[in-house]
Design a protein around this motif. Structure first.
Motif, PDB file in Angstrom:
ATOM      1  N   ASN A 108      52.763 -20.481 -38.573  1.00 42.51           N
ATOM      2  CA  ASN A 108      53.581 -19.378 -39.096  1.00 42.51           C
ATOM      3  C   ASN A 108      53.451 -18.135 -38.207  1.00 42.51           C
ATOM      4  OD1 ASN A 108      55.515 -18.687 -41.102  1.00 42.51           O
ATOM      5  ND2 ASN A 108      53.989 -17.423 -42.141  1.00 42.51           N
ATOM      6  N   ASP A 109      53.511 -18.366 -36.904  1.00 43.86           N
ATOM      7  CA  ASP A 109      53.450 -17.328 -35.860  1.00 43.86           C
ATOM      8  C   ASP A 109      52.058 -16.767 -35.584  1.00 43.86           C
ATOM      9  OD1 ASP A 109      56.082 -17.498 -35.084  1.00 43.86           O
ATOM     10  OD2 ASP A 109      56.714 -15.634 -36.020  1.00 43.86           O
ATOM     11  N   LYS A 110      50.999 -17.330 -36.199  1.00 48.03           N
ATOM     12  CA  LYS A 110      49.663 -16.850 -35.842  1.00 48.03           C
ATOM     13  C   LYS A 110      49.369 -17.216 -34.386  1.00 48.03           C
ATOM     14  CE  LYS A 110      44.917 -16.402 -37.199  1.00 48.03           C
ATOM     15  NZ  LYS A 110      43.928 -16.567 -38.239  1.00 48.03           N
ATOM     16  N   PHE A 111      49.787 -18.412 -33.971  1.00 45.86           N
ATOM     17  CA  PHE A 111      49.724 -18.817 -32.568  1.00 45.86           C
ATOM     18  C   PHE A 111      51.132 -18.748 -32.013  1.00 45.86           C
ATOM     19  CE2 PHE A 111      46.163 -21.685 -34.184  1.00 45.86           C
ATOM     20  CZ  PHE A 111      45.167 -20.797 -33.835  1.00 45.86           C
ATOM     21  N   LYS A 112      51.267 -18.309 -30.783  1.00 48.66           N
ATOM     22  CA  LYS A 112      52.587 -18.163 -30.153  1.00 48.66           C
ATOM     23  C   LYS A 112      52.729 -19.142 -28.992  1.00 48.66           C
ATOM     24  CE  LYS A 112      53.966 -14.416 -32.381  1.00 48.66           C
ATOM     25  NZ  LYS A 112      55.218 -14.205 -33.009  1.00 48.66           N
ATOM     26  N   SER A 113      53.897 -19.747 -28.904  1.00 42.48           N
ATOM     27  CA  SER A 113      54.153 -20.603 -27.753  1.00 42.48           C
ATOM     28  C   SER A 113      54.309 -19.723 -26.511  1.00 42.48           C
ATOM     29  CB  SER A 113      55.397 -21.471 -27.972  1.00 42.48           C
ATOM     30  OG  SER A 113      56.542 -20.684 -28.183  1.00 42.48           O
ATOM     31  N   VAL A 114      54.019 -20.296 -25.382  1.00 39.73           N
ATOM     32  CA  VAL A 114      53.955 -19.542 -24.136  1.00 39.73           C
ATOM     33  C   VAL A 114      55.175 -19.867 -23.270  1.00 39.73           C
ATOM     34  CG1 VAL A 114      52.571 -19.139 -22.060  1.00 39.73           C
ATOM     35  CG2 VAL A 114      51.443 -19.672 -24.224  1.00 39.73           C
ATOM     36  N   LYS A 115      55.940 -18.840 -22.945  1.00 42.06           N
ATOM     37  CA  LYS A 115      57.048 -19.033 -22.013  1.00 42.06           C
ATOM     38  C   LYS A 115      56.467 -19.015 -20.608  1.00 42.06           C
ATOM     39  CE  LYS A 115      60.212 -17.347 -25.348  1.00 42.06           C
ATOM     40  NZ  LYS A 115      59.198 -17.524 -26.380  1.00 42.06           N
ATOM     41  N   HIS A 116      56.833 -20.021 -19.839  1.00 42.14           N
ATOM     42  CA  HIS A 116      56.265 -20.158 -18.507  1.00 42.14           C
ATOM     43  C   HIS A 116      57.270 -20.802 -17.567  1.00 42.14           C
ATOM     44  CE1 HIS A 116      55.350 -23.798 -20.813  1.00 42.14           C
ATOM     45  NE2 HIS A 116      55.348 -24.456 -19.667  1.00 42.14           N
ATOM     46  N   ARG A 117      56.948 -20.808 -16.293  1.00 40.84           N
ATOM     47  CA  ARG A 117      57.780 -21.436 -15.269  1.00 40.84           C
ATOM     48  C   ARG A 117      56.871 -21.837 -14.118  1.00 40.84           C
ATOM     49  NH1 ARG A 117      60.916 -16.210 -12.563  1.00 40.84           N
ATOM     50  NH2 ARG A 117      59.085 -15.329 -11.532  1.00 40.84           N
ATOM     51  N   ALA A 118      57.427 -22.631 -13.222  1.00 41.16           N
ATOM     52  CA  ALA A 118      56.728 -22.977 -11.981  1.00 41.16           C
ATOM     53  C   ALA A 118      57.611 -22.511 -10.832  1.00 41.16           C
ATOM     54  CB  ALA A 118      56.481 -24.474 -11.891  1.00 41.16           C
ATOM     55  N   ILE A 119      57.014 -21.758  -9.930  1.00 41.43           N
ATOM     56  CA  ILE A 119      57.784 -21.269  -8.794  1.00 41.43           C
ATOM     57  C   ILE A 119      57.479 -22.119  -7.561  1.00 41.43           C
ATOM     58  CG2 ILE A 119      57.993 -18.913  -9.657  1.00 41.43           C
ATOM     59  CD1 ILE A 119      55.738 -18.134  -7.707  1.00 41.43           C
ATOM     60  N   ALA A 120      58.457 -22.198  -6.697  1.00 37.57           N
ATOM     61  CA  ALA A 120      58.303 -22.946  -5.452  1.00 37.57           C
ATOM     62  C   ALA A 120      57.433 -22.156  -4.480  1.00 37.57           C
ATOM     63  CB  ALA A 120      59.677 -23.216  -4.842  1.00 37.57           C
ATOM     64  N   SER A 121      56.833 -22.871  -3.560  1.00 36.64           N
ATOM     65  CA  SER A 121      55.952 -22.243  -2.587  1.00 36.64           C
ATOM     66  C   SER A 121      56.140 -22.901  -1.221  1.00 36.64           C
ATOM     67  CB  SER A 121      54.498 -22.414  -3.045  1.00 36.64           C
ATOM     68  OG  SER A 121      53.605 -21.951  -2.062  1.00 36.64           O
ATOM     69  N   HIS A 122      55.860 -22.150  -0.168  1.00 31.22           N
ATOM     70  CA  HIS A 122      55.966 -22.728   1.169  1.00 31.22           C
ATOM     71  C   HIS A 122      54.735 -23.578   1.499  1.00 31.22           C
ATOM     72  CE1 HIS A 122      53.762 -18.977   1.819  1.00 31.22           C
ATOM     73  NE2 HIS A 122      53.227 -19.553   2.877  1.00 31.22           N
ATOM     74  N   VAL A 123      53.674 -23.447   0.693  1.00 31.82           N
ATOM     75  CA  VAL A 123      52.517 -24.324   0.859  1.00 31.82           C
ATOM     76  C   VAL A 123      52.608 -25.441  -0.165  1.00 31.82           C
ATOM     77  CG1 VAL A 123      51.015 -22.536   1.805  1.00 31.82           C
ATOM     78  CG2 VAL A 123      51.070 -22.910  -0.650  1.00 31.82           C
ATOM     79  N   GLY A 124      51.932 -26.484   0.084  1.00 35.72           N
ATOM     80  CA  GLY A 124      52.003 -27.582  -0.881  1.00 35.72           C
ATOM     81  C   GLY A 124      51.432 -28.840  -0.281  1.00 35.72           C
ATOM     82  N   PRO A 125      51.587 -29.904  -0.990  1.00 29.07           N
ATOM     83  CA  PRO A 125      52.336 -30.039  -2.237  1.00 29.07           C
ATOM     84  C   PRO A 125      51.547 -29.539  -3.454  1.00 29.07           C
ATOM     85  CG  PRO A 125      51.365 -32.139  -1.658  1.00 29.07           C
ATOM     86  CD  PRO A 125      51.021 -31.187  -0.548  1.00 29.07           C
ATOM     87  N   ARG A 126      52.302 -29.071  -4.457  1.00 27.93           N
ATOM     88  CA  ARG A 126      51.714 -28.688  -5.735  1.00 27.93           C
ATOM     89  C   ARG A 126      51.879 -29.876  -6.671  1.00 27.93           C
ATOM     90  NH1 ARG A 126      53.192 -26.593 -10.830  1.00 27.93           N
ATOM     91  NH2 ARG A 126      51.488 -25.387 -11.718  1.00 27.93           N
ATOM     92  N   ILE A 127      50.807 -30.241  -7.335  1.00 36.00           N
ATOM     93  CA  ILE A 127      50.837 -31.354  -8.280  1.00 36.00           C
ATOM     94  C   ILE A 127      50.350 -30.835  -9.622  1.00 36.00           C
ATOM     95  CG2 ILE A 127      49.884 -33.619  -8.850  1.00 36.00           C
ATOM     96  CD1 ILE A 127      49.557 -34.021  -5.775  1.00 36.00           C
ATOM     97  N   SER A 128      51.089 -31.144 -10.678  1.00 33.23           N
ATOM     98  CA  SER A 128      50.643 -30.790 -12.024  1.00 33.23           C
ATOM     99  C   SER A 128      50.843 -31.998 -12.931  1.00 33.23           C
ATOM    100  CB  SER A 128      51.386 -29.564 -12.558  1.00 33.23           C
ATOM    101  OG  SER A 128      52.737 -29.841 -12.773  1.00 33.23           O
TER     102      SER A 128
END
Length: 188
Positions: A108-128
Motif C-alpha cells: 500500500n505504497d510503504k515500499f515504492k517501485s524503482v524507476k530505472h534504465r540502463a544507458i549505453a557505454s563505449h566500454v563493455g560489454p556490460r552484462i546484467s
C-alpha cells in the motif's frame, strides 16, 4: 543451477525481512507466494561507439514483486530520484535489489517501485542478470491488492483490487515510452 538455488533462498530471506519491515509475521509474504515464480534473464550490452545516441533500456519500473540483479563491473544502471538520474555503481560481489510494482501495491505504497534504465557505454560489454520474483502462477486469477492487515481508517487502500493476469497483460503490452504507467490504472 546452484546459483538459482541460492537465489531462491535469498528471495525467501528478503521476503521475510520485508514482511517484518511491514509489521507482519516473517512468513507473511512467502506464505502468499511472493518468493515463488522467479525467472532469470540475461542482458548483454556490447560496447557502443556513440553511447550518447542510444539507451540500453528505457525508463521503467519492474512489473513483478522484487528483482535481484547481478551485474558485471561495467556501469550503466541508473535510478530516477526527484526527476534526476543517478548512477548505480557496481560493487564487486554485490547484488542490486529493486522493489517492483506489485510489492508497491501489496505494501500500500510503504515500499515504492524503482524507476530505472540502463544507458549505453563505449566500454563493455556490460552484462546484467536479473532474477524477477513475480509470485506463484496460482496468483494470476485471484484478486490482487494491498495486504488487508496493513489497511486502516488512517491508511486506506491506495489501489483497487485487480486480477494479476490483467495487470501483467497491460504491463507487457504497454510501451516503455508511455508516460502513464500500467499501475496508474489501479490507483484509488
Amino acid at each position: 543451477m546452484e546459483y538459482i538455488k541460492h537465489l531462491k533462498k535469498l528471495g525467501e530471506t528478503l521476503f521475510e525481512l520485508l514482511s517484518e519491515a511491514l509489521g507482519l509475521q516473517p512468513d507473511h509474504l512467502n506464505s502468499i507466494g511472493c518468493s515463488k515464480g522467479c525467472s532469470i534473464v540475461a542482458h548483454y550490452y556490447p560496447p557502443c561507439p556513440q553511447p550518447e545516441l542510444t539507451l540500453g533500456v528505457r525508463k521503467h519500473a519492474d512489473a513483478g514483486i522484487l528483482t535481484v540483479l547481478l551485474q558485471n563491473d561495467i556501469g550503466g544502471l541508473q535510478v530516477l530520484h526527484d526527476d534526476q538520474w543517478f548512477d548505480v555503481h557496481p560493487i564487486r560481489g554485490g547484488l542490486v535489489i529493486n522493489i517492483g510494482d506489485l510489492l508497491q501495491v501489496l505494501s500500500n505504497d510503504k515500499f515504492k517501485s524503482v524507476k530505472h534504465r540502463a544507458i549505453a557505454s563505449h566500454v563493455g560489454p556490460r552484462i546484467s542478470v536479473p532474477c524477477f520474483f513475480s509470485g506463484h502462477a496460482s496468483l494470476l486469477d485471484k484478486p490482487f491488492g494491498p495486504i488487508k492487515n496493513l489497511l486502516s481508517e488512517a491508511n486506506p487502500p491506495r489501489y483497487k483490487e485487480f486480477l494479476l493476469k490483467e495487470y501483467l497483460a497491460k504491463f507487457f503490452s504497454s510501451s516503455l515510452d508511455d508516460n502513464k504507467l500500467p499501475l496508474d490504472d489501479y490507483k484509488q
